[in-house]
Motif scaffolding. Structure first.
Motif, short mmCIF file in Angstrom:
data_model
loop_
_atom_site.label_atom_id
_atom_site.label_comp_id
_atom_site.label_asym_id
_atom_site.label_seq_id
_atom_site.Cartn_x
_atom_site.Cartn_y
_atom_site.Cartn_z
N ALA A 1 0.83 -1.21 0.00
CA ALA A 1 0.00 0.00 0.00
C ALA A 1 0.87 1.26 0.00
N SER A 2 0.23 2.40 -0.33
CA SER A 2 1.04 3.62 -0.48
C SER A 2 1.68 4.03 0.84
N LYS A 3 1.03 3.68 1.97
CA LYS A 3 1.69 3.93 3.25
C LYS A 3 2.20 2.62 3.86
N GLY A 4 2.35 1.63 3.02
CA GLY A 4 2.78 0.31 3.50
C GLY A 4 4.27 0.26 3.79
N LEU A 5 4.70 -0.89 4.27
CA LEU A 5 6.08 -1.05 4.73
C LEU A 5 7.10 -0.76 3.63
N ILE A 6 6.83 -1.30 2.44
CA ILE A 6 7.81 -1.18 1.36
C ILE A 6 8.00 0.27 0.98
N ASN A 7 6.88 1.01 0.84
CA ASN A 7 6.99 2.43 0.50
C ASN A 7 7.70 3.20 1.59
N GLN A 8 7.42 2.87 2.85
CA GLN A 8 8.08 3.58 3.95
C GLN A 8 9.59 3.36 3.91
N VAL A 9 9.97 2.09 3.62
CA VAL A 9 11.40 1.80 3.55
C VAL A 9 12.04 2.57 2.39
N LEU A 10 11.35 2.53 1.23
CA LEU A 10 11.90 3.22 0.05
C LEU A 10 12.07 4.71 0.32
N MET A 11 11.06 5.31 0.96
CA MET A 11 11.14 6.75 1.22
C MET A 11 12.16 7.03 2.31
N GLY A 12 12.20 6.13 3.31
CA GLY A 12 13.17 6.29 4.39
C GLY A 12 14.61 6.26 3.86
N LEU A 13 14.84 5.43 2.85
CA LEU A 13 16.19 5.35 2.25
C LEU A 13 16.43 6.47 1.27
N GLY A 14 15.39 7.26 1.01
CA GLY A 14 15.53 8.38 0.07
C GLY A 14 15.54 7.95 -1.38
N LEU A 15 15.07 6.74 -1.64
CA LEU A 15 15.07 6.26 -3.03
C LEU A 15 13.93 6.90 -3.82
N THR A 16 12.90 7.31 -3.12
CA THR A 16 11.78 7.95 -3.81
C THR A 16 11.18 9.01 -2.89
N ASP A 17 10.62 10.09 -3.49
CA ASP A 17 10.02 11.14 -2.68
C ASP A 17 8.57 10.82 -2.35
N ALA A 18 7.83 10.48 -3.40
CA ALA A 18 6.42 10.15 -3.19
C ALA A 18 6.25 8.63 -3.19
N PRO A 19 5.25 8.12 -2.48
CA PRO A 19 5.05 6.66 -2.48
C PRO A 19 4.78 6.12 -3.88
N VAL A 20 5.33 4.94 -4.15
CA VAL A 20 5.09 4.29 -5.45
C VAL A 20 3.73 3.60 -5.39
N ASP A 21 2.96 3.77 -6.45
CA ASP A 21 1.62 3.18 -6.47
C ASP A 21 1.68 1.74 -6.97
N PHE A 22 2.18 0.83 -6.09
CA PHE A 22 2.34 -0.57 -6.49
C PHE A 22 1.01 -1.20 -6.90
N LEU A 23 -0.03 -0.93 -6.11
CA LEU A 23 -1.31 -1.59 -6.36
C LEU A 23 -1.95 -1.07 -7.65
N GLY A 24 -1.91 0.27 -7.83
CA GLY A 24 -2.50 0.85 -9.03
C GLY A 24 -1.78 0.39 -10.29
N ASN A 25 -0.47 0.12 -10.17
CA ASN A 25 0.30 -0.33 -11.34
C ASN A 25 0.30 -1.85 -11.49
N ASN A 26 -0.55 -2.49 -10.72
CA ASN A 26 -0.72 -3.94 -10.82
C ASN A 26 0.49 -4.75 -10.35
N VAL A 27 1.43 -4.11 -9.67
CA VAL A 27 2.55 -4.88 -9.12
C VAL A 27 2.00 -5.93 -8.15
N GLY A 28 1.04 -5.48 -7.33
CA GLY A 28 0.41 -6.40 -6.38
C GLY A 28 -0.23 -7.58 -7.08
N LEU A 29 -0.87 -7.29 -8.21
CA LEU A 29 -1.54 -8.35 -8.97
C LEU A 29 -0.53 -9.40 -9.44
N TYR A 30 0.57 -8.93 -10.02
CA TYR A 30 1.56 -9.88 -10.54
C TYR A 30 2.22 -10.67 -9.40
#
Lengths: 333, 361
Positions: A174-203
């Motif tokens: 989820a956009s506030k889920g663990l993976i996004n928090q880690v990514l943002m915490g590491l500074g890899l991304t500014d805004a949360p990645v929309d994994f679910l909207g991009n069907n990453v979750g589906l795959y």
């Protein structure tokens, strides 16, 4: 007319089984081999045949036949069934291509159809990419203890039910889920990645759900390969990737085909994972079928769509088997 | 081109088990060299360390003077013929033979040409398009040889490749292998438990037991001058008479056996009071009385006629029979079963060796 057809089916099925029982003795090469009725006696023999025939009939043949004939009828209320409006028609199949309401091309459903097939194919490829190295390691390289541990690690997650698995994946992605928090915490991304909207979750969800279905045929196929074949190729100078390309994969091809076919069919026909993990704009074809049956109560159209999906899947699988030169018989070895 | 192979104090351990213990020897370029020993003696382990599938726990393997440690099997100038041949079942005969060349990037036309040449060499011309499964056992054997020779190895390693063939074919393939080796002139390292194979084909033989190389020498030396009890009992038939040495000097020794004092040569220099075994080959024994310290008298258990020779079995010590071979054309009266007979030998053909483990029957 169609009713007569339905009545004739049991007779036909039993006749087929009787003929099979009769010829069974000819298949065996042993001349002293006794026929089916000689072995079991007439009464038991008939009982066996009748039981198997009715099993096949009521659990396999009849339900599908019923759906087939349903798909060729218009949607009618109960009172009109069997009346003058109850005719054989292709309108349900036509509606897949052309909207019955406005005569426009049915882009929504066509898109959902091709997206489902393409996404299932992608899931199949992904699963193969994950499972092949694992299966090879387990079958040829790993020590017995490590392989057992790995096998356990693969099987135990399947004790968890599908809903729990799907929603826990949702939480992770989820956009506030663990993976996004880690990514943002590491500074890899500014805004949360929309994994679910991009069907990453589906795959991810679909691949995970059918991992073992790919794993076991692959493992079985690779496991029976003589280790000396691998060593012979290496001894003749082949680097590791050539050994896989020239020796292991050709040998395991029937197992690969079998695993891929199953994963593809199951993915394309799955309902839960796409619903829970698909993006808001993603429409999985089975969801449409489901809605026709349970929301619109349009069984004929639902049945027609389900058969279209089946036909599409079979066509694609046959095409792939052709491309990779595998015969259908090999995949069920 | 052929290369010499050197094992320098090679030790291979699998966990607690030592498969090969400090094996050292040098195989000359172009030599047909055999490792002979019972199953589990470590000969296959040595082959795998030479081919590169195993690294020795200690010691070094050198091919043409170059240390091979850390060089993978696919990079060594060796080619291995597997016990079960390991031909690729999904490839044709020609594809099998030229697989190593394909891996090396040779183009299709050149490969085809090379395949034809090799098919001629192994006397299977025009069979390149067949599947491996369509060939007979002997033909498969030859395809495996061609596949290994195609990459022009400097050393060819053979892991009991004849064991799956029937007797007649095996004998035929022995001659063929030897002929191929002489034609291509490269080093052959041959692994076998069959002493007949080793004796007929090899320039030299290393006899192994329990991970240790017991003796290295040509066939004659290994057969006529075994240095240990194991070699004496494993290579060819031999009759052991165990006991304590009663008298010994440089030329000979007398052993106190259950059949009395018996004399033989003393190449290892056993001393009076040592435990020792006197070995006499079945063909060295003959029926009749001789000098007292070279005559054995016992009951005849059985007489077996084998065409070119007859075998007479006398009751020996420790439930081991004494075997005596009589050639078909020798004019001797063969004693009857159940009678008592004396057999004798030339003491120069008896061999006294220090007591040691015998090969299992």
């Amino acid at each position: 007319m169609s009713r007569l057809f339905v009545y004739l089916i049991p007779v036909f099925v039993i006749a087929v089984f009787m003929v099979m029982a009769h010829f069974e003795r000819r298949v065996a090469h042993d001349p002293t081999h006794r026929g089916f009725f000689d072995r079991n006696g007439t009464v038991l023999g008939i009982a066996f045949i009748a039981l198997v025939a009715f099993w096949t009939l009521f659990l396999v043949v009849l339900p599908y036949l019923y759906m087939v004939q349903e798909s060729f009828h218009p949607k009618l209320v109960a009172a009109e069934r069997g009346g003058p409006k109850d005719i054989l028609t292709l309108e349900q199949y036509r509606s897949f291509f052309i909207q019955p309401t406005d005569g426009e091309v049915n882009t929504t459903h066509l898109w959902a159809f091709f997206f489902s097939l393409a996404a299932s194919a992608a899931v199949t490829v992904l699963n193969f990419a994950i499972c092949y190295p694992l299966a090879y390691y387990m079958a040829q390289a790993g020590s017995v203890q490590k392989v057992r541990l790995l096998m356990l690690a693969l099987i135990v997650p399947y004790w968890v039910n599908e809903i729990l698995r799907a929603f826990s994946l949702r939480l992770l992605l989820a956009s506030k889920g663990l993976i996004n928090q880690v990514l943002m915490g590491l500074g890899l991304t500014d805004a949360p990645v929309d994994f679910l909207g991009n069907n990453v979750g589906l795959y991810v969800g679909l691949s995970y759900a059918y991992l073992l279905v790919m794993m076991f045929p692959l493992y079985n196929a690779v496991e029976s390969l003589d280790k000396n074949q691998i060593e012979a190729a290496r001894d003749l100078g082949a680097p590791w990737w050539r050994i896989h390309k020239d020796v292991v994969i050709p040998y395991a091809k029937p197992g690969i085909a079998s695993g891929c076919t199953m994963v593809f069919m199951l993915s394309a026909g799955s309902l839960a994972a796409p619903q829970f993990l698909g993006g808001p704009k993603t429409l999985w074809f089975t969801s449409i079928v489901y809605d026709f049956f349970f929301q619109a109560f349009n069984w004929p159209r639902g049945a027609a769509y389900a058969f279209l999906l089946l036909a599409g899947c079979i066509a694609l699988v046959m095409l792939m088997l052709r491309v990779f030169k595998v015969s259908l018989g090999e995949t069920i070895r | 081109m052929s290369a010499d192979v050197e094992l320098d104090r090679v030790t291979v351990r699998f966990g607690q088990f030592t498969a090969v213990k400090e094996a050292s020897l040098k195989i000359a370029g172009g030599e047909f060299f055999s490792f002979l020993g019972p199953s589990g003696c470590g000969k296959t382990t040595i082959l795998r360390t030479v081919s590169g599938f195993l690294d020795p726990s200690e010691g070094a393997v050198r091919i043409a003077g170059k240390d091979m440690i850390g060089i993978g099997a696919n990079k060594r100038p060796t080619a291995l013929i597997f016990q079960n041949l390991a031909l690729f079942p999904l490839m044709t005969v020609a594809e099998n033979i030229t697989y190593g060349l394909r891996v090396r990037g040779m183009n299709k036309a050149d490969r085809r040409k090379r395949a034809d040449e090799l098919l001629h060499l192994i006397a299977l011309p025009g069979q390149g398009d067949k599947l491996v499964s369509e060939l007979s056992g002997g033909q498969k054997q030859r395809v495996a040889i061609a596949r290994a020779l195609a990459v022009e190895p400097q050393v060819l390693l053979l892991d009991e490749p004849l064991s799956a063939l029937d007797l007649k074919l095996r004998q035929h393939m022995r001659n063929e292998l030897r002929a191929i080796q002489q034609r291509v002139g490269i080093t052959f390292i041959y692994i076998t438990h069959d002493q007949g194979e080793a004796l007929t084909m090899s320039d030299r033989i290393a006899v192994m037991n329990n991970g240790v190389i017991e003796q290295v020498g040509d066939g004659k030396a290994v057969y006529d001058e075994p240095r240990t009890s194991f070699v004496a009992s494993f290579v060819g038939e031999n009759n052991p008479f165990a006991g304590r040495v009663a008298k010994a000097d440089r030329t000979g020794a007398v052993v106190e056996t259950p059949f009395g004092l018996l004399r033989g040569r003393n190449p290892n220099g056993v001393k009076e009071g040592d435990k020792a075994i006197l070995f006499v080959r079945p063909e060295a024994l003959r029926v009749g009385e001789g000098p007292k310290d070279a005559t054995v008298t016992s009951t005849v258990l059985n007489v077996a006629f084998e065409g070119n020779a007859s075998h007479i079995f006398l009751k020996g010590a420790d439930k081991k029979d004494i075997t005596l071979t009589v050639g078909r054309l020798e004019r001797v009266e063969i004693p009857e079963q159940g009678s008592t007979a004396s057999v004798t030998y030339n003491p120069d053909l008896g061999l006294v060796l220090p007591e040691g483990k015998l090969a299992r029957e």
